[in-house]
Enzyme design. Structure first.
Site: not given
Ligand code: GFB
Length: 408
Positions: A109-110, A230, A259
């Protein structure tokens, strides 16, 4: 930014000594007649004439001559004559000559903010690496602000991560982000930084918030557990901005992006966000001729994605507004299921592997679409749709990998 760019809002209507009306009132706000000089008799001041130099919308232009005293700052005048002044706003929309501190300039972002600032002709940018300035160190941050005296601060520094990183370390996400938020915002206020933009995330909103999520949903019910630490830290930061604005008239305001994705993202398989993690998994499978890619959860949650260059344009847009809202959502307004996203990333990488869903991994919040009517009504809208943003990001991933620059 000079102090004399402050707008005073008057209590009531005033008339000139000779009874000609030199100004008029709309919804409690007195607007000058355009000659740049206001004069009026005040009850108890025996029809003496007092001058306030303003431009047509009430920006103080140099000094207020009020009774026996002269004031060069709207703030001082407002505190000495509270019966006359309803409020004052410091007019400090970001200007090209301003000294702008971008906290977190090496992050996705920065660095997007720095690119956007430079492209728009804002070249007086101050940055510090983590090694040079630890934003969790209160004294170091205070000394930095005192020494550098920035006009504007953009707070894009944070410990960030996807659902895996957040849910495994809520304590660290709370502790580090709370310190960064409080030190950077409070330190700026103490050092007289006139303008500050604080960046958060739409995970500050309740897990079961109405969809699309309006700014007014803040603190109406329980947070999503996987990223509660967070979210709490970001809520503290945005509230601190709101309180400082109300109590000290500082234009400190916040922006909550949905996101994000784009160049410079973190591609760590365990700790990254879903979109970059999918790019890495599909690319690794394609180049290694693997038959299967394992993704997390059920694939049914809905997420909204915004390219980080769109976010940076929203930051510049809000910083150039004189009177931005305290809290603004920034999103694309489009959502996809995680399953649909997986198909899009698979297509963009050209991978042919079979997708397996690991349901032992968390789904997180079921839906997180932000209501972007506020920022759209102000005149901003995103430019990069998900399909083309994704193609660009896959190309950038390949370039970052080839150059040995990939963040993992
Ligand atoms: O971006 P993410 O990790 O976080 O996305 P959040 C999570 C979603 O993607 C969940 C699915 O529904 C996961 O089950 N997913 C599927 C996966 N495959 C994968 C994978 O390989 N890796 C990951 N990471 N997820 C975040 C917050 O929430 O949103 C942060 O944790 C921040 O704090 C960010 O606010 C914007 O969207 O759930």
């Amino acid at each position: 930014m000079a102090d004399n760019r402050s707008r005073l809002t008057w209590k009531g209507l005033f008339r000139d000594v000779d009874n000609t009306v030199n100004f008029y009132s709309t919804r409690d706000e007195v607007v000058a007649n355009g000659d740049g000089r206001w004069k009026w008799p005040l009850a108890g001041w025996k029809f003496s004439t007092y001058y306030i130099k303003t431009d047509v919308v009430g920006h103080l232009q140099g000094e207020v001559v009020y009774g026996p005293r002269r004031y060069t700052s709207a703030e001082t005048f407002a505190s000495h004559a509270p019966h006359v002044v309803r409020n004052y706003d410091t007019i400090c929309a970001m200007r090209p000559e301003d000294r702008i501190f971008v906290a977190g300039h090496r992050g996705m972002v920065g660095s997007a903010c720095v690119r956007a600032l430079k492209a728009a002709g804002f070249n007086n940018i101050v940055t510090r690496t983590h090694a040079e300035l630890d934003l969790m160190d209160q004294r170091a941050v205070r000394e930095f602000y005192e020494a550098e005296k920035p006009d504007v601060a953009i707070i894009a520094a944070a410990r960030v991560g996807g659902i895996g990183a957040n849910s495994a370390a809520n304590s660290r996400f709370l502790y580090e982000n709370e310190l960064i938020a409080l030190n950077t915002v409070w330190g700026a206020a103490e050092a007289g930084v006139k303008r500050l933009l604080f960046l958060g995330s739409t995970c500050i909103y309740p897990r079961m918030a109405p969809q699309p999520i309006p700014e007014s949903a803040l603190l109406t019910s329980e947070l999503e557990k996987t990223n509660e630490g967070y979210a709490l830290a970001k809520i503290s930061g945005l509230k601190l901005c709101e309180f400082l604005r109300r109590e000290r008239g500082l234009v400190y305001h916040s922006l909550m992006p949905t996101n994000l994705y784009g160049p410079g993202d973190n591609y760590d398989i365990e700790h990254g966000h879903v979109l970059p993690t999918m790019i890495r998994k599909f690319e690794t499978a394609r180049t290694g001729n693997e038959q299967k890619v394992t993704l997390w959860g059920s694939g049914s949650p809905l997420r909204e994605f915004l390219h980080v260059d769109d976010l940076a344009s929203a930051c510049l847009f809000l910083l150039q507004m004189e009177n931005p809202p305290d809290l603004v959502n920034v999103g694309s307004g489009r959502e996809v299921t995680i399953r649909q996203l997986a198909e899009m990333v698979k297509g963009a990488t050209g991978c042919r592997a079979f997708i397996e869903w690991d349901r032992t991994k968390p789904d997180g919040t079921p839906r997180k679409l932000c209501d972007t009517r506020l920022i759209r009504s102000l005149g901003w809208s995103p430019k990069i749709d998900l399909a083309s943003g994704l193609r660009r990001t896959v190309d950038e991933y390949r370039a970052e990998l080839a150059a040995g620059r990939l963040r993992v």
